[in-house]
Enzyme design. Structure first.
Site, mmCIF file in Angstrom:
data_model
loop_
_atom_site.group_PDB
_atom_site.id
_atom_site.type_symbol
_atom_site.label_atom_id
_atom_site.label_comp_id
_atom_site.label_asym_id
_atom_site.label_seq_id
_atom_site.Cartn_x
_atom_site.Cartn_y
_atom_site.Cartn_z
ATOM 1 N N THR A 1 0.286 -6.976 -3.508
ATOM 2 C CA THR A 1 0.342 -6.768 -4.705
ATOM 3 C C THR A 1 1.053 -8.227 -5.190
ATOM 4 O O THR A 1 1.795 -8.608 -4.545
ATOM 5 C CB THR A 1 1.981 -5.708 -5.436
ATOM 6 O OG1 THR A 1 2.860 -6.532 -6.432
ATOM 7 C CG2 THR A 1 2.551 -6.315 -4.162
ATOM 8 N N GLU B 1 3.216 -9.095 -7.233
ATOM 9 C CA GLU B 1 4.953 -8.426 -6.283
ATOM 10 C C GLU B 1 4.836 -9.730 -5.242
ATOM 11 O O GLU B 1 6.439 -10.534 -5.490
ATOM 12 C CB GLU B 1 5.557 -7.433 -6.265
ATOM 13 C CG GLU B 1 5.979 -6.420 -7.431
ATOM 14 C CD GLU B 1 6.469 -7.325 -8.236
ATOM 15 O OE1 GLU B 1 8.329 -7.514 -7.999
ATOM 16 O OE2 GLU B 1 6.949 -7.460 -9.787
ATOM 17 N N TYR C 1 10.468 -4.636 -1.256
ATOM 18 C CA TYR C 1 9.045 -4.113 -2.208
ATOM 19 C C TYR C 1 8.373 -5.382 -1.672
ATOM 20 O O TYR C 1 7.452 -5.159 -1.132
ATOM 21 C CB TYR C 1 8.956 -3.373 -2.609
ATOM 22 C CG TYR C 1 7.263 -3.295 -3.684
ATOM 23 C CD1 TYR C 1 7.044 -1.758 -3.023
ATOM 24 C CD2 TYR C 1 6.890 -4.159 -4.135
ATOM 25 C CE1 TYR C 1 5.565 -1.675 -3.284
ATOM 26 C CE2 TYR C 1 5.462 -3.827 -5.228
ATOM 27 C CZ TYR C 1 5.078 -3.106 -4.485
ATOM 28 O OH TYR C 1 3.715 -2.265 -4.351
ATOM 29 N N LYS D 1 5.346 -5.755 1.447
ATOM 30 C CA LYS D 1 3.793 -6.127 1.131
ATOM 31 C C LYS D 1 3.642 -7.540 1.708
ATOM 32 O O LYS D 1 2.471 -7.450 1.731
ATOM 33 C CB LYS D 1 3.720 -5.753 0.162
ATOM 34 C CG LYS D 1 3.969 -4.315 -1.025
ATOM 35 C CD LYS D 1 2.832 -3.886 -0.540
ATOM 36 C CE LYS D 1 2.229 -2.688 -1.295
ATOM 37 N NZ LYS D 1 1.247 -1.770 -0.900
HETATM 38 P P1 NAP Z 1 1.927 5.648 -6.845
HETATM 39 O O1 NAP Z 1 1.794 6.728 -7.474
HETATM 40 O O2 NAP Z 1 3.628 5.212 -6.346
HETATM 41 O O3 NAP Z 1 1.743 6.604 -5.929
HETATM 42 C C1 NAP Z 1 1.846 5.921 -4.097
HETATM 43 C C2 NAP Z 1 0.892 6.903 -3.151
HETATM 44 O O4 NAP Z 1 2.312 7.046 -1.358
HETATM 45 C C3 NAP Z 1 1.587 8.278 -3.484
HETATM 46 O O5 NAP Z 1 0.305 9.519 -3.522
HETATM 47 C C4 NAP Z 1 3.010 8.251 -2.359
HETATM 48 O O6 NAP Z 1 2.697 10.249 -2.254
HETATM 49 C C5 NAP Z 1 2.380 7.941 -1.502
HETATM 50 N N1 NAP Z 1 3.110 7.633 -0.490
HETATM 51 C C6 NAP Z 1 4.619 7.588 -0.619
HETATM 52 N N2 NAP Z 1 5.072 7.224 0.487
HETATM 53 C C7 NAP Z 1 4.497 8.286 1.242
HETATM 54 C C8 NAP Z 1 4.400 7.941 3.085
HETATM 55 N N3 NAP Z 1 5.795 7.958 3.605
HETATM 56 N N4 NAP Z 1 3.179 8.126 3.900
HETATM 57 C C9 NAP Z 1 2.340 9.198 2.956
HETATM 58 N N5 NAP Z 1 2.147 8.528 1.747
HETATM 59 C C10 NAP Z 1 3.161 7.597 0.879
HETATM 60 O O7 NAP Z 1 1.053 4.395 -6.354
HETATM 61 P P2 NAP Z 1 0.017 3.624 -7.165
HETATM 62 O O8 NAP Z 1 0.589 2.864 -8.683
HETATM 63 O O9 NAP Z 1 -0.923 4.427 -6.774
HETATM 64 O O10 NAP Z 1 -0.546 2.367 -6.058
HETATM 65 C C11 NAP Z 1 -1.108 2.386 -5.426
HETATM 66 C C12 NAP Z 1 -1.012 0.961 -3.955
HETATM 67 O O11 NAP Z 1 -1.073 -0.321 -4.783
HETATM 68 C C13 NAP Z 1 0.831 1.355 -3.345
HETATM 69 O O12 NAP Z 1 0.539 0.564 -2.338
HETATM 70 C C14 NAP Z 1 1.022 0.027 -4.512
HETATM 71 O O13 NAP Z 1 2.361 -0.060 -4.103
HETATM 72 C C15 NAP Z 1 -0.198 -0.588 -4.970
HETATM 73 N N6 NAP Z 1 -0.053 -1.578 -6.375
HETATM 74 C C16 NAP Z 1 0.693 -0.731 -7.302
HETATM 75 C C17 NAP Z 1 0.136 -1.741 -8.073
HETATM 76 C C18 NAP Z 1 0.487 -1.468 -9.767
HETATM 77 O O14 NAP Z 1 0.517 -1.569 -10.489
HETATM 78 N N7 NAP Z 1 0.287 0.726 -9.742
HETATM 79 C C19 NAP Z 1 0.320 -3.111 -8.255
HETATM 80 C C20 NAP Z 1 0.054 -3.428 -7.244
HETATM 81 C C21 NAP Z 1 0.216 -2.997 -5.615
HETATM 82 P P3 NAP Z 1 3.821 10.720 -3.449
HETATM 83 O O15 NAP Z 1 2.141 11.724 -4.886
HETATM 84 O O16 NAP Z 1 3.699 12.342 -2.405
HETATM 85 O O17 NAP Z 1 4.493 10.665 -3.988
HETATM 86 O O1 F7E Z 2 8.164 -2.994 -14.304
HETATM 87 C C1 F7E Z 2 10.577 -4.344 -16.773
HETATM 88 C C2 F7E Z 2 11.368 -4.893 -15.495
HETATM 89 O O2 F7E Z 2 8.578 -0.785 -12.801
HETATM 90 C C3 F7E Z 2 7.378 -4.107 -15.483
HETATM 91 C C4 F7E Z 2 4.858 -1.742 -9.423
HETATM 92 O O3 F7E Z 2 3.733 -0.422 -9.397
HETATM 93 O O4 F7E Z 2 3.926 -3.249 -10.686
HETATM 94 C C5 F7E Z 2 4.366 -2.614 -10.254
HETATM 95 O O5 F7E Z 2 6.187 -3.247 -10.136
HETATM 96 C C6 F7E Z 2 8.328 -4.758 -15.875
HETATM 97 C C7 F7E Z 2 10.065 -5.323 -14.935
HETATM 98 O O6 F7E Z 2 6.621 -2.362 -12.586
HETATM 99 C C8 F7E Z 2 12.628 -0.606 -17.277
HETATM 100 O O7 F7E Z 2 12.152 -5.083 -15.219
HETATM 101 C C9 F7E Z 2 12.280 -2.910 -18.412
HETATM 102 O O8 F7E Z 2 10.205 -6.310 -15.528
HETATM 103 O O9 F7E Z 2 6.754 -1.163 -14.529
HETATM 104 P P1 F7E Z 2 7.436 -2.022 -13.945
HETATM 105 P P2 F7E Z 2 7.393 -3.141 -11.873
HETATM 106 O O10 F7E Z 2 8.202 -4.138 -11.253
HETATM 107 O O11 F7E Z 2 6.145 -5.197 -12.436
HETATM 108 C C10 F7E Z 2 3.489 -4.214 -9.373
HETATM 109 C C11 F7E Z 2 2.922 -5.283 -9.466
HETATM 110 C C12 F7E Z 2 3.249 -3.121 -8.502
HETATM 111 O O12 F7E Z 2 3.159 -3.814 -6.769
HETATM 112 C C13 F7E Z 2 4.363 -2.143 -8.005
HETATM 113 O O13 F7E Z 2 4.123 -1.152 -7.396
HETATM 114 O O14 F7E Z 2 9.217 -3.788 -16.699
HETATM 115 N N1 F7E Z 2 11.593 -2.701 -17.359
HETATM 116 N N2 F7E Z 2 12.827 -1.994 -18.808
HETATM 117 C C14 F7E Z 2 11.658 -1.928 -16.387
HETATM 118 N N3 F7E Z 2 10.960 -1.409 -15.490
HETATM 119 C C15 F7E Z 2 11.216 0.080 -15.586
HETATM 120 N N4 F7E Z 2 10.245 1.044 -14.325
HETATM 121 N N5 F7E Z 2 12.299 0.868 -16.500
HETATM 122 C C16 F7E Z 2 12.688 0.139 -17.355
HETATM 123 O O15 F7E Z 2 13.443 1.055 -17.282
#
Ligand code: NAP
Ligand code: F7E
Length: 326
Positions: free
Chosen positions: A123, A125, A146, A150
């Site tokens: 990520t 992050e 987190y 990662k």
């Molecule tokens: P998500 O919607 O939160 O999905 C997470 C998945 O992981 C779900 O299927 C969840 O199962 C499963 N999971 C959580 N804890 C687990 C455990 N202990 N054992 C087995 N499965 C588990 O996340 P996403 O947005 O699809 O992201 C996919 C991957 O990319 C993640 O690794 C995330 O950290 C990474 N990532 C995401 C972003 C983003 O912006 N979305 C960016 C960079 C990297 P349940 O459905 O049961 O909860």
């Molecule tokens: O927050 C601000 C918060 O939780 C984005 C994950 O998929 O992307 C995701 O992480 C921004 C932050 O995403 C609220 O402070 C304000 O600055 O949607 P987010 P994230 O933290 O960027 C990365 C790439 C991953 O890898 C992660 O798995 O929005 N913010 N107000 C808020 N955020 C949330 N969630 N809720 C609020 O009310």
């Protein structure tokens, strides 16, 4: 028939990955965890085309069994406790399932199926407070449990590539969103709230820091890039993102304006959504994946927002109909 195993298949990105691999003729196997309620909403439409097994990233034996039974050509680890804010509340759990969970997957493959190709979903992050634009050479400065987890998983993946010559890669994805995004991430929280406000189902939206900037893509485009990385001849690590950053405030303005609403009339600051350490600006330099794997996103930022709003307006309309007993 080629076989792919996907952890996190019930998640946002995992569900798009499953679709892409099915379209490319793969047998798709997913690891799902046991939950007290249904967690398969995102894969209901492909339920009959995929194979699911129970397991958990915290359990080596369940991952090993999954691999022994499927003998996959490709294994994608897309599972995680993926919420940055929540990782401050459950740091050990987050570290265990992300950092140790990734080692468990790599180790189970090394022992049982070392020829399987591996992709870890890393990520942006990990860059944390490193100044933008960020690319594969930018030093990491993680700002949450987190992100720390990662970084560990990222380097473990590279170590298995170097030590055991495994085809192991990292996708370093910037934020990706879609109608399937979890409801506690900021984009989905905003599009859902705006749609519900439009239908008179909600009158306030509580948010934290509105000044942070993120590089938002459509999750389908990111999943496609992940497919390109893991099917490439050589294992490697790639940044994936749109190359453009917008603030939360800009996202709010665009969404509410599309619904003829003024966001300032509805948004309330709530400090509970602040993080102990924030990541201010994430913006990708995506040159490497574009030049080496010819990746091009299909969706613009506007198209992503439109798709999310359309979806949430339909949901709000249904909710209103049910509430009004029509
Ligand atoms: P998500 O919607 O939160 O999905 C997470 C998945 O992981 C779900 O299927 C969840 O199962 C499963 N999971 C959580 N804890 C687990 C455990 N202990 N054992 C087995 N499965 C588990 O996340 P996403 O947005 O699809 O992201 C996919 C991957 O990319 C993640 O690794 C995330 O950290 C990474 N990532 C995401 C972003 C983003 O912006 N979305 C960016 C960079 C990297 P349940 O459905 O049961 O909860
Ligand atoms: O927050 C601000 C918060 O939780 C984005 C994950 O998929 O992307 C995701 O992480 C921004 C932050 O995403 C609220 O402070 C304000 O600055 O949607 P987010 P994230 O933290 O960027 C990365 C790439 C991953 O890898 C992660 O798995 O929005 N913010 N107000 C808020 N955020 C949330 N969630 N809720 C609020 O009310």
């Amino acid at each position: 028939m080629n076989k792919v195993c996907i952890t996190g298949i019930t998640g946002q990105t995992g569900s798009y990955l499953a679709e892409i691999f099915l379209q490319n003729g793969y047998d798709v196997y997913g690891l799902i965890r046991r939950t007290s309620n249904f967690n398969t909403q995102r894969i209901e439409h492909i339920f009959d085309d995929i194979n699911l097994s129970y397991g958990d990233l915290s359990s080596f034996s369940s991952i090993q069994k999954f691999i022994q039974e499927t003998q996959p050509d490709i294994f994608i680890n897309a599972a995680a406790q993926s919420h940055v804010r929540v990782s401050f509340d459950v740091p050990e759990y987050t570290m265990d399932t992300i950092a140790m969970g990734n080692i468990r997957c790599l180790e189970a493959l090394r022992i049982n199926s070392p020829q399987t190709r591996y992709l870890h979903a890393a990520t942006s992050e990990m860059f944390g407070s490193a100044p933008p634009p960020q690319n594969e050479n930018t030093p990491f400065h993680p700002r949450s449990p987190y992100a720390c987890a990662k970084v560990c998983a990222y380097y473990s993946t590279i170590n298995y590539r170097e030590a055991y010559k495994m085809h192991a890669s990292n996708s370093i994805s910037f934020n990706h969103e879609s109608p399937r995004r979890g409801h506690t991430f900021v984009t989905k929280k905003i599009t859902k709230a705006a749609a519900r406000i439009k239908y008179g189902l909600q009158d306030k939206l509580r948010l934290g820091n509105l000044d942070a900037k993120r590089d938002w893509s459509h999750a389908k485009d990111i999943a496609h890039a992940m497919y390109l990385i893991v099917t490439a001849d050589k294992p490697d690590d790639y940044v994936i993102g749109s190359g453009k950053a917008h603030s939360i405030k800009e996202f709010l303005e665009i969404v509410f304006k599309k619904l003829d609403l003024n966001w300032e009339d509805y948004v309330v600051f709530d400090e509970k959504y602040l993080r102990p350490t924030e990541v201010d600006v994430l913006c990708s330099d995506n040159t490497k994946i574009k030049e080496k794997l010819f990746w091009e996103p299909e969706y613009s930022f506007e198209q992503l927002i439109d798709e999310m709003i359309d979806h949430d307006l339909k949901e709000a309309r249904n909710e209103k109909l049910i509430r009004d007993n029509v």
